[in-house]
Design a protein around this motif. Structure first.
Motif, PDB file in Angstrom:
ATOM      1  N   ARG A 193      35.636  36.546  47.287  1.00 59.24           N
ATOM      2  CA  ARG A 193      36.761  37.178  46.602  1.00 59.24           C
ATOM      3  C   ARG A 193      36.228  38.252  45.655  1.00 59.24           C
ATOM      4  O   ARG A 193      35.275  38.018  44.913  1.00 59.24           O
ATOM      5  CB  ARG A 193      37.568  36.134  45.841  1.00 59.24           C
ATOM      6  CG  ARG A 193      38.235  35.156  46.795  1.00 59.24           C
ATOM      7  CD  ARG A 193      39.192  34.254  46.087  1.00 59.24           C
ATOM      8  NE  ARG A 193      39.841  33.352  47.048  1.00 59.24           N
ATOM      9  CZ  ARG A 193      40.655  32.387  46.691  1.00 59.24           C
ATOM     10  NH1 ARG A 193      40.945  32.184  45.416  1.00 59.24           N
ATOM     11  NH2 ARG A 193      41.199  31.612  47.609  1.00 59.24           N
ATOM     12  N   GLU A 194      36.880  39.391  45.692  1.00 61.91           N
ATOM     13  CA  GLU A 194      36.435  40.552  44.916  1.00 61.91           C
ATOM     14  C   GLU A 194      36.527  40.334  43.409  1.00 61.91           C
ATOM     15  O   GLU A 194      35.786  40.932  42.648  1.00 61.91           O
ATOM     16  CB  GLU A 194      37.241  41.798  45.310  1.00 61.91           C
ATOM     17  CG  GLU A 194      37.000  42.253  46.730  1.00 61.91           C
ATOM     18  CD  GLU A 194      35.563  42.666  47.007  1.00 61.91           C
ATOM     19  OE1 GLU A 194      34.922  43.270  46.118  1.00 61.91           O
ATOM     20  OE2 GLU A 194      35.082  42.404  48.128  1.00 61.91           O
ATOM     21  N   ASN A 195      37.451  39.482  42.942  1.00 60.38           N
ATOM     22  CA  ASN A 195      37.669  39.320  41.503  1.00 60.38           C
ATOM     23  C   ASN A 195      36.729  38.312  40.848  1.00 60.38           C
ATOM     24  O   ASN A 195      36.853  38.014  39.669  1.00 60.38           O
ATOM     25  CB  ASN A 195      39.121  38.904  41.232  1.00 60.38           C
ATOM     26  CG  ASN A 195      39.466  37.535  41.819  1.00 60.38           C
ATOM     27  OD1 ASN A 195      38.943  37.135  42.859  1.00 60.38           O
ATOM     28  ND2 ASN A 195      40.352  36.828  41.154  1.00 60.38           N
ATOM     29  N   LEU A 196      35.759  37.802  41.591  1.00 61.91           N
ATOM     30  CA  LEU A 196      34.829  36.809  41.061  1.00 61.91           C
ATOM     31  C   LEU A 196      33.449  37.412  40.854  1.00 61.91           C
ATOM     32  O   LEU A 196      33.078  38.371  41.522  1.00 61.91           O
ATOM     33  CB  LEU A 196      34.711  35.621  42.025  1.00 61.91           C
ATOM     34  CG  LEU A 196      36.004  34.888  42.388  1.00 61.91           C
ATOM     35  CD1 LEU A 196      35.720  33.797  43.399  1.00 61.91           C
ATOM     36  CD2 LEU A 196      36.674  34.326  41.151  1.00 61.91           C
ATOM     37  N   TRP A 219      30.286  30.647  41.595  1.00 63.06           N
ATOM     38  CA  TRP A 219      31.195  31.755  41.290  1.00 63.06           C
ATOM     39  C   TRP A 219      31.747  31.553  39.894  1.00 63.06           C
ATOM     40  O   TRP A 219      31.779  30.444  39.381  1.00 63.06           O
ATOM     41  CB  TRP A 219      32.318  31.891  42.314  1.00 63.06           C
ATOM     42  CG  TRP A 219      33.210  30.694  42.470  1.00 63.06           C
ATOM     43  CD1 TRP A 219      33.119  29.738  43.435  1.00 63.06           C
ATOM     44  CD2 TRP A 219      34.325  30.319  41.645  1.00 63.06           C
ATOM     45  NE1 TRP A 219      34.104  28.797  43.265  1.00 63.06           N
ATOM     46  CE2 TRP A 219      34.858  29.126  42.172  1.00 63.06           C
ATOM     47  CE3 TRP A 219      34.920  30.866  40.512  1.00 63.06           C
ATOM     48  CZ2 TRP A 219      35.965  28.478  41.611  1.00 63.06           C
ATOM     49  CZ3 TRP A 219      36.012  30.222  39.946  1.00 63.06           C
ATOM     50  CH2 TRP A 219      36.529  29.049  40.506  1.00 63.06           C
ATOM     51  N   LEU A 232      34.957  33.028  37.175  1.00 64.47           N
ATOM     52  CA  LEU A 232      36.199  33.763  36.989  1.00 64.47           C
ATOM     53  C   LEU A 232      36.560  33.705  35.515  1.00 64.47           C
ATOM     54  O   LEU A 232      36.597  32.624  34.928  1.00 64.47           O
ATOM     55  CB  LEU A 232      37.313  33.128  37.825  1.00 64.47           C
ATOM     56  CG  LEU A 232      38.736  33.638  37.595  1.00 64.47           C
ATOM     57  CD1 LEU A 232      38.876  35.074  38.082  1.00 64.47           C
ATOM     58  CD2 LEU A 232      39.736  32.741  38.286  1.00 64.47           C
ATOM     59  N   SER A 233      36.851  34.845  34.922  1.00 67.23           N
ATOM     60  CA  SER A 233      37.318  34.878  33.538  1.00 67.23           C
ATOM     61  C   SER A 233      38.736  34.323  33.504  1.00 67.23           C
ATOM     62  O   SER A 233      39.614  34.796  34.227  1.00 67.23           O
ATOM     63  CB  SER A 233      37.292  36.316  33.017  1.00 67.23           C
ATOM     64  OG  SER A 233      37.708  36.355  31.675  1.00 67.23           O
ATOM     65  N   TYR A 285      37.557  27.980  45.916  1.00 65.24           N
ATOM     66  CA  TYR A 285      37.930  28.945  44.885  1.00 65.24           C
ATOM     67  C   TYR A 285      39.237  28.589  44.172  1.00 65.24           C
ATOM     68  O   TYR A 285      39.651  29.294  43.260  1.00 65.24           O
ATOM     69  CB  TYR A 285      38.068  30.350  45.486  1.00 65.24           C
ATOM     70  CG  TYR A 285      36.796  30.842  46.121  1.00 65.24           C
ATOM     71  CD1 TYR A 285      35.626  30.977  45.387  1.00 65.24           C
ATOM     72  CD2 TYR A 285      36.762  31.188  47.470  1.00 65.24           C
ATOM     73  CE1 TYR A 285      34.457  31.435  45.971  1.00 65.24           C
ATOM     74  CE2 TYR A 285      35.597  31.654  48.064  1.00 65.24           C
ATOM     75  CZ  TYR A 285      34.449  31.775  47.301  1.00 65.24           C
ATOM     76  OH  TYR A 285      33.290  32.225  47.877  1.00 65.24           O
ATOM     77  N   LYS A 322      32.262  39.642  28.504  1.00 68.47           N
ATOM     78  CA  LYS A 322      32.210  40.765  29.455  1.00 68.47           C
ATOM     79  C   LYS A 322      30.768  41.094  29.831  1.00 68.47           C
ATOM     80  O   LYS A 322      30.461  41.370  30.990  1.00 68.47           O
ATOM     81  CB  LYS A 322      32.902  41.992  28.865  1.00 68.47           C
ATOM     82  CG  LYS A 322      34.416  41.893  28.865  1.00 68.47           C
ATOM     83  CD  LYS A 322      35.028  43.190  28.365  1.00 68.47           C
ATOM     84  CE  LYS A 322      36.519  43.280  28.427  1.00 68.47           C
ATOM     85  NZ  LYS A 322      37.301  42.149  28.133  1.00 68.47           N
ATOM     86  N   SER A 331      29.111  40.746  33.521  1.00 71.75           N
ATOM     87  CA  SER A 331      28.559  41.952  34.144  1.00 71.75           C
ATOM     88  C   SER A 331      27.175  41.712  34.745  1.00 71.75           C
ATOM     89  O   SER A 331      26.728  42.476  35.595  1.00 71.75           O
ATOM     90  CB  SER A 331      28.497  43.101  33.133  1.00 71.75           C
ATOM     91  OG  SER A 331      27.452  42.895  32.192  1.00 71.75           O
ATOM     92  N   THR A 369      28.411  41.180  42.374  1.00 67.72           N
ATOM     93  CA  THR A 369      29.724  41.435  42.945  1.00 67.72           C
ATOM     94  C   THR A 369      29.800  40.699  44.290  1.00 67.72           C
ATOM     95  O   THR A 369      28.787  40.190  44.779  1.00 67.72           O
ATOM     96  CB  THR A 369      29.931  42.945  43.198  1.00 67.72           C
ATOM     97  OG1 THR A 369      28.925  43.357  44.157  1.00 67.72           O
ATOM     98  CG2 THR A 369      29.812  43.748  41.903  1.00 67.72           C
TER      99      THR A 369
END
Length: 129
Positions: free
Chosen positions: A5-8, A16, A18-19, A97, A112, A116, A120
């Protein structure tokens, strides 16, 4: 092919992240990791309130084939565990997920910046191919 998943954010250790809200992130293992493990039969969690550094072992996942360690992708304190998995560890296989997430952690420092540092989806795909 394993779902990404792109948002992880992803670690090279197959976790993985996730915020969720503020300083809190949710952590689980990737679809690729659960495929490699096979049928998951037990998840060993840290305790709520435990603090760890990036790279520390947070627990283990036991499958019919092996026992694998789970690592913290960033430093922080455990605020919540997915206790549903105590009775239904197979959710990690079915929904890695979603319903199969492992813990939520309050990140030390800048969340953040910590996020970072993770891979990705494209970067993680390069690791597993």
């Amino acid at each position: 092919m394993s779902e990404l998943r792109e948002n992880l954010g992803y670690s090279e250790d197959h976790e993985w992240t996730l915020s969720v809200e503020g300083q809190v992130v949710r952590i689980g293992i990737t679809d690729y990791a659960q495929e490699q493990l096979g049928d998951i039969v037990f998840v060993e969690f840290p305790e709520v309130g435990d603090s760890f550094s990036e790279g520390d072992v947070m627990g283990t996942i036991e499958s019919v084939k092996t026992v694998s360690e789970i690592y913290y992708p960033m430093s922080g304190k455990v605020t919540k565990i997915n206790d549903v998995l105590e009775g239904q560890p197979e959710l990690v296989n079915a929904e890695p997920y979603d319903g199969g997430w492992l813990v939520e952690v309050e990140v030390e420092g800048d969340v953040k910046e910590a996020l970072s540092k993770l891979l990705t989806a494209e970067g993680y795909r390069a690791v597993i191919e």
